[in-house]
Design a protein around this motif. Structure first.
Motif, mmCIF file in Angstrom:
data_model
loop_
_atom_site.group_PDB
_atom_site.id
_atom_site.type_symbol
_atom_site.label_atom_id
_atom_site.label_comp_id
_atom_site.label_asym_id
_atom_site.label_seq_id
_atom_site.Cartn_x
_atom_site.Cartn_y
_atom_site.Cartn_z
ATOM 1 N N ASP A 1 0.808 -1.226 0.000
ATOM 2 C CA ASP A 1 0.000 0.000 0.000
ATOM 3 C C ASP A 1 0.837 1.270 0.000
ATOM 4 O O ASP A 1 0.479 2.266 0.638
ATOM 5 C CB ASP A 1 -0.954 0.012 1.196
ATOM 6 N N VAL B 1 1.838 4.499 -1.673
ATOM 7 C CA VAL B 1 1.169 5.294 -2.707
ATOM 8 C C VAL B 1 1.666 6.732 -2.821
ATOM 9 O O VAL B 1 1.347 7.411 -3.794
ATOM 10 C CB VAL B 1 -0.364 5.321 -2.480
ATOM 11 N N ASP B 2 2.441 7.231 -1.839
ATOM 12 C CA ASP B 2 2.794 8.651 -1.912
ATOM 13 C C ASP B 2 4.135 8.936 -1.251
ATOM 14 O O ASP B 2 4.773 8.066 -0.648
ATOM 15 C CB ASP B 2 1.692 9.508 -1.282
ATOM 16 N N ILE C 1 6.468 -0.916 -5.140
ATOM 17 C CA ILE C 1 5.114 -0.427 -5.388
ATOM 18 C C ILE C 1 4.385 -1.403 -6.297
ATOM 19 O O ILE C 1 4.917 -1.810 -7.342
ATOM 20 C CB ILE C 1 5.151 0.979 -6.010
ATOM 21 N N GLU D 1 -0.673 0.433 -6.855
ATOM 22 C CA GLU D 1 -0.711 1.860 -7.196
ATOM 23 C C GLU D 1 -0.019 2.134 -8.531
ATOM 24 O O GLU D 1 -0.350 3.098 -9.220
ATOM 25 C CB GLU D 1 -0.075 2.688 -6.079
ATOM 26 N N ARG E 1 -2.823 1.595 -11.028
ATOM 27 C CA ARG E 1 -3.740 2.741 -11.016
ATOM 28 C C ARG E 1 -3.092 3.960 -11.668
ATOM 29 O O ARG E 1 -3.737 4.736 -12.370
ATOM 30 C CB ARG E 1 -4.129 3.090 -9.577
ATOM 31 N N LYS E 2 -1.798 4.135 -11.407
ATOM 32 C CA LYS E 2 -1.049 5.301 -11.904
ATOM 33 C C LYS E 2 0.270 4.816 -12.499
ATOM 34 O O LYS E 2 1.302 4.850 -11.820
ATOM 35 C CB LYS E 2 -0.755 6.279 -10.768
ATOM 36 N N ILE F 1 3.561 6.620 -11.782
ATOM 37 C CA ILE F 1 3.877 6.930 -10.379
ATOM 38 C C ILE F 1 5.374 7.046 -10.123
ATOM 39 O O ILE F 1 5.798 7.848 -9.283
ATOM 40 C CB ILE F 1 3.242 5.898 -9.425
ATOM 41 N N ARG G 1 -7.118 12.949 -6.109
ATOM 42 C CA ARG G 1 -8.029 12.003 -6.721
ATOM 43 C C ARG G 1 -9.018 12.761 -7.584
ATOM 44 O O ARG G 1 -9.413 13.889 -7.269
ATOM 45 C CB ARG G 1 -8.777 11.199 -5.657
#
Length: 348
Positions: free
Chosen positions: A204, A206-207, A234, A237, A240-241, A244, A346
């Motif tokens: 998880d 993500v940032d 990673i 995520e 999704r991206k 990233i 988001r």
């Protein structure tokens, strides 16, 4: 010597997703520092089962990619490593990663993945057999096992490390948790301090805030008495991206490799490009299922995520998937382009 420096960003192995097509897409958008193939079976590989060369294809960057195997015996894993090292240079991976973490019932029932956590001695024998047969990078990926007993986890991981691992990756959830609970990254930081080989954090991520917490990539110097993870890995995520890795490197974080900038993100063009790469690089038998897995994550942050996912999941061809995606952005044009200043937000 690891093929990636401290504070690197790695792509996690994901079944049905981290194949050549997806890794090529990431390479075009700002690649990870190191990557993994999706999980392959050592037993299937040595028996020349269908599609095993596709499962273990390390392109586009073989020298920065490990093939991940799960195995039911040390003998079979050793043979898989021997066969792997005899491949031509263009498909010779930099490393082998041993899966001790997959908790899928059919993998555990077969004696692979996290089933090994119940037999630490034989799990260590598996690593020893691979090390004796493979001179390249050797790593392992683990979960916490059946419970949250930290001394048991440490003993298991150290036994693996002692047999010659170059690094170890931890996904700090138990076998039964899947993704329902937050990962225990307090265990990640404890293990990074206690284990004798570099530790890669997974779960998880993500940032940038999590990079700072796990690796100490903020502007303040990391306390040398409080070791952090060597790198982070990673997974979902990155689906999704897919941008990233470029996104995280664009932030003012200390120690990240290859800092750079990030341009406008065109979600439609990225989705259509992925479908093209699937057609180019994956066996026809894989193409629809791999695309469905990709879009099941990629569409999650769209305004009408449920609607577009349902449409794509039920598309009978890659061409129809592309048409469906393009029509969505015709109807919801605000979802198509993400500006760099909004890249952390988001859409919905």
């Amino acid at each position: 010597m690891l093929p990636f420096p401290q504070n690197s960003l790695l792509l996690a192995p994901m079944v049905g997703i981290t194949n050549r097509a997806f890794r090529t897409l990431l390479d075009e958008l700002g690649s990870p520092d190191y990557a993994f193939t999706e999980m392959a079976s050592a037993e299937a590989y040595i028996s020349n089962a269908p599609f095993e060369t596709d499962y273990t294809d390390p392109r586009p960057n073989p020298k920065l990619t490990s093939v991940q195997f799960y195995a039911r015996s040390a003998k079979n894993l050793a043979e898989a490593c021997i066969r792997l090292k005899d491949r031509p240079e263009e498909v010779l991976p930099a490393g082998v990663d041993i899966n001790f973490g997959c908790a899928a019932p059919h993998i555990r029932k077969s004696g692979g993945g996290s089933a090994w956590s119940s037999d630490p001695t034989k799990a260590a024998d598996l690593v020893a057999a691979a090390r004796a047969s493979w001179q390249g990078i050797l790593s392992a990926k683990v979960r916490m096992g059946p419970d949250e007993d930290y001394p048991r986890l440490l003993a298991f991981c150290q036994a693996l490390a002692d047999q010659g691992l170059d690094f170890l990756s931890l996904h700090p959830r138990t076998d039964g948790q899947k993704f329902r609970r937050s990962p225990r990254h307090d265990y990640t930081l404890r293990l990074a301090q206690d284990i004798s080989c570099p530790l890669v954090a997974n779960g998880d991520i993500v940032d940038a805030g999590q990079l700072d917490m796990l690796m100490g990539t903020g502007t303040e110097k990391t306390d040398s008495d409080n070791p952090k993870a060597w790198a982070v890995m990673i997974g979902r995520e990155a689906v999704r991206k897919p941008w990233i890795f470029a996104q995280l490197r664009s932030r003012p974080l200390a120690g990240l490799t290859a800092p750079g900038t990030i341009k406008d993100i065109d979600r439609m063009e990225i989705g259509l490009r992925f479908l093209k790469l699937v057609e180019l690089y994956l066996p026809e038998a894989w193409q629809l299922e791999s695309s469905r897995r990709f879009f099941s994550y990629y569409c999650e942050q769209f305004t009408f995520a449920h609607h577009i996912k349902y449409k794509i999941m039920n598309s009978p061809s890659l061409e129809q998937m592309g048409t469906t995606l393009a029509r969505y952005f015709d109807q919801v044009p605000g979802d198509r382009i993400i500006k760099p200043k909004n890249i952390q937000r988001r859409v919905h």
